[in-house]
Design an enzyme around this catalytic site. Structure first.
Site, PDB file in Angstrom:
ATOM      1  N   CYS A 163      36.891  34.303  43.967  1.00 37.92           N
ATOM      2  CA  CYS A 163      36.473  36.149  44.117  1.00 37.92           C
ATOM      3  C   CYS A 163      37.023  36.132  42.751  1.00 37.92           C
ATOM      4  O   CYS A 163      36.303  37.413  41.608  1.00 37.92           O
ATOM      5  CB  CYS A 163      37.398  37.025  44.528  1.00 37.92           C
ATOM      6  SG  CYS A 163      37.018  37.386  46.610  1.00 37.92           S
ATOM      7  N   THR A 270      44.615  31.207  50.369  1.00 33.23           N
ATOM      8  CA  THR A 270      44.383  32.178  50.532  1.00 33.23           C
ATOM      9  C   THR A 270      45.193  33.595  50.759  1.00 33.23           C
ATOM     10  O   THR A 270      45.462  35.045  50.041  1.00 33.23           O
ATOM     11  CB  THR A 270      43.803  33.090  52.214  1.00 33.23           C
ATOM     12  OG1 THR A 270      45.024  32.724  53.313  1.00 33.23           O
ATOM     13  CG2 THR A 270      42.174  32.331  52.603  1.00 33.23           C
ATOM     14  N   HIS A 303      42.018  44.567  41.013  1.00 36.20           N
ATOM     15  CA  HIS A 303      41.846  43.498  42.506  1.00 36.20           C
ATOM     16  C   HIS A 303      41.441  44.316  42.836  1.00 36.20           C
ATOM     17  O   HIS A 303      40.468  44.432  43.716  1.00 36.20           O
ATOM     18  CB  HIS A 303      42.136  42.329  42.774  1.00 36.20           C
ATOM     19  CG  HIS A 303      41.844  41.627  43.292  1.00 36.20           C
ATOM     20  ND1 HIS A 303      40.120  41.365  42.811  1.00 36.20           N
ATOM     21  CD2 HIS A 303      41.528  40.810  44.484  1.00 36.20           C
ATOM     22  CE1 HIS A 303      40.237  40.283  43.683  1.00 36.20           C
ATOM     23  NE2 HIS A 303      40.398  40.538  44.911  1.00 36.20           N
ATOM     24  N   GLU A 314      49.440  43.309  44.014  1.00 38.71           N
ATOM     25  CA  GLU A 314      49.280  42.821  42.559  1.00 38.71           C
ATOM     26  C   GLU A 314      50.046  44.936  42.341  1.00 38.71           C
ATOM     27  O   GLU A 314      50.223  44.510  40.837  1.00 38.71           O
ATOM     28  CB  GLU A 314      47.467  43.882  43.003  1.00 38.71           C
ATOM     29  CG  GLU A 314      47.080  44.601  41.595  1.00 38.71           C
ATOM     30  CD  GLU A 314      45.695  44.724  41.714  1.00 38.71           C
ATOM     31  OE1 GLU A 314      45.592  44.587  40.420  1.00 38.71           O
ATOM     32  OE2 GLU A 314      45.150  44.286  42.581  1.00 38.71           O
ATOM     33  N   LYS A 334      36.382  48.436  44.404  1.00 38.25           N
ATOM     34  CA  LYS A 334      36.180  47.953  45.790  1.00 38.25           C
ATOM     35  C   LYS A 334      35.901  48.951  47.254  1.00 38.25           C
ATOM     36  O   LYS A 334      35.782  48.943  47.594  1.00 38.25           O
ATOM     37  CB  LYS A 334      37.333  47.245  45.895  1.00 38.25           C
ATOM     38  CG  LYS A 334      37.111  45.726  45.100  1.00 38.25           C
ATOM     39  CD  LYS A 334      37.703  44.861  45.197  1.00 38.25           C
ATOM     40  CE  LYS A 334      37.564  43.121  44.750  1.00 38.25           C
ATOM     41  NZ  LYS A 334      37.964  43.628  43.641  1.00 38.25           N
ATOM     42  N   HIS A 339      34.515  44.179  48.405  1.00 41.27           N
ATOM     43  CA  HIS A 339      34.127  43.154  48.303  1.00 41.27           C
ATOM     44  C   HIS A 339      33.364  42.250  48.034  1.00 41.27           C
ATOM     45  O   HIS A 339      32.565  42.036  48.815  1.00 41.27           O
ATOM     46  CB  HIS A 339      35.091  42.512  48.701  1.00 41.27           C
ATOM     47  CG  HIS A 339      36.152  41.328  48.123  1.00 41.27           C
ATOM     48  ND1 HIS A 339      35.819  41.145  46.309  1.00 41.27           N
ATOM     49  CD2 HIS A 339      37.213  40.799  47.488  1.00 41.27           C
ATOM     50  CE1 HIS A 339      36.469  40.023  45.979  1.00 41.27           C
ATOM     51  NE2 HIS A 339      38.008  40.177  46.898  1.00 41.27           N
ATOM     52  N   PHE A 398      40.445  33.112  46.711  1.00 42.56           N
ATOM     53  CA  PHE A 398      40.999  32.278  47.226  1.00 42.56           C
ATOM     54  C   PHE A 398      41.676  31.400  46.555  1.00 42.56           C
ATOM     55  O   PHE A 398      40.639  30.496  45.289  1.00 42.56           O
ATOM     56  CB  PHE A 398      40.207  31.750  48.551  1.00 42.56           C
ATOM     57  CG  PHE A 398      39.687  32.907  49.325  1.00 42.56           C
ATOM     58  CD1 PHE A 398      40.928  33.895  49.683  1.00 42.56           C
ATOM     59  CD2 PHE A 398      39.428  32.611  50.644  1.00 42.56           C
ATOM     60  CE1 PHE A 398      40.764  34.957  50.877  1.00 42.56           C
ATOM     61  CE2 PHE A 398      39.499  33.746  51.849  1.00 42.56           C
ATOM     62  CZ  PHE A 398      39.936  34.468  51.764  1.00 42.56           C
TER      63      PHE A 398
END
Length: 410
Positions: A163, A270, A303, A314, A334, A339, A398
């Protein structure tokens, strides 16, 4: 060595809320959701039945090559976004294209083509697998086809970092120009992964929202009721070039890239560390690269995925870098797009640039009841006028890979 200044002269995007930059931006300011029920395939046995898909896309409107319809859709979207950005920049009209490069990636690549050709193999045998299967599904074919069609003879690469792909392709293209490996780069990311296998795989990880009965309300970053991200499709592209080249050819300069930072969480495949240490490092490195202090950043495109752990991490990272009492406005694109995986960082870079140009930030939709641990200014529900010279855009992926870009208004 004196580094070249690097500016943005073209932008292109196809997203769940628009097939151009202008349409996407207009709908983002209006808080339009691109999430809906998936109708392209039977979802009756799936845990998740929603996604954020590009609508009304016709490849013939964008692609020069006769091979277009043989390519996986992620290549089609990526190429179309590049064509938009190149057209706006006018760089294809330059006399010397030998030092124009392409850095364009995808997080997953041709998953739809891989699945369909595997079905051909099982049902019809190995001799019926398409001879176009490999070139139609490999990640670097966007960069390759753009280079071939436009005659760009500079570096031709595809960075794949889940991502963070879009962000990293922009950042590495930025570095190539700074260091003299190219005078201009076409950079970005693309994804078309709302297919049965991807939906099933992410759902099995429990990464996706299961708010199937309210698709437009499913992506809700920083909200108490968030339960995962929504898988989306799209593409974003920038044309970036040295300031000197842009000025010499009379190009319109849309923004300047002034900072880029990367890091690794070194933590989990992840999940982020609770304190956001990897994100902290990426932001601090980008600020150092730009020679800016945190107080000079007046807008952050986060993000902001709508995952329970990621949003808190975050938030903690932003507090660590900007101060626990920071009032910097932050939003999550998003919340509307879902996403876009490998395309997310590129599209969000475009949103960050438009925010600076318009001095207006789109809302984070569905933020009805903020999580107590997510207590920053996340621009809930309504767009807002802002005053910002610099914007910062975060992307995390990831494998614990992180990237941060900083743009300056011009």
């Amino acid at each position: 060595m004196t580094k070249s200044r690097v500016v943005v002269t073209g932008m292109g995007a196809l997203t769940p809320i628009g097939n151009t930059v202008e349409e996407t931006w207009r709908n983002a300011l209006a808080g339009v959701s691109g999430v809906s029920q998936i109708e392209a395939f039977d979802t009756s046995e799936h845990r998740v039945t929603i996604g954020a898909r590009v609508k009304d896309f016709n490849v013939d409107d964008h692609f020069k090559s006769k091979l277009a319809k043989r390519y996986d859709e992620f290549i089609q979207l990526g190429y179309a976004s590049a064509a938009q950005a190149i057209e706006q920049s006018g760089i294809q009209q330059s006399s010397d294209l030998s030092n124009v490069g392409v850095a364009f990636g995808s997080g997953i690549g041709g998953i739809r083509m891989i699945c369909s050709q595997h079905q051909v193999l099982l049902e019809r045998g190995p001799r019926r697998v398409s001879p176009f299967f490999v070139p139609s599904s490999i990640v670097n074919m966007i960069a390759g086809q753009v280079s071939i069609d436009y005659g760009f003879g500079g570096p031709n690469i595809s960075i794949v970092t889940a991502c963070t792909t879009g962000c990293h392709n922009i950042g590495v293209g930025f570095r190539m120009i700074q260091c003299g490996d190219a005078t201009a780069m076409v950079v970005g990311g693309a994804e078309w992964s709302t297919c049965p296998l991807s939906i099933a795989g992410f759902a099995s990880m429990k990464a996706l929202s299961t708010r199937n009965d309210e698709p437009e309300r499913a992506s809700r970053p920083w909200d108490k009721a968030r339960d995962g991200f929504v898988l989306g499709d799209g593409a974003g592209c920038l044309v970036i070039e040295s300031y000197d080249r842009a000025v010499a050819r009379g190009a319109e300069i849309l923004a300047e890239i002034v900072g880029f930072g990367m890091s690794a969480d070194a933590h989990h495949i992840t999940g982020p560390p609770e304190d956001g240490s990897g994100a902290i490092a990426a932001m601090k490195r980008a600020l150092s690269d730009a020679q800016l202090t945190p107080k000079q950043i007046h807008y952050i495109n986060a993000h902001g995925t709508s995952t329970p752990l990621g949003d808190i991490a975050e938030t903690m990272a932003i507090k660590s870098v900007f101060g626990a009492d920071t009032s910097v406005p932050i939003n999550s694109t998003k919340s509307m797009f879902g996403h876009l995986l490998g395309a997310a960082g590129a599209v969000e870079a475009i949103i960050s640039i438009l925010t600076l140009r318009e001095q207006r930030a789109h809302p984070t939709i569905n933020l009805d009841d903020p999580d107590e641990e997510c207590d920053l200014d996340f621009i809930p529900l309504e767009a807002r006028d802002i005053s910002a010279e610099y914007s910062l855009s975060n992307s995390f992926g990831f494998g614990g890979t992180n990237g941060t870009l900083i743009f300056r208004a011009v």
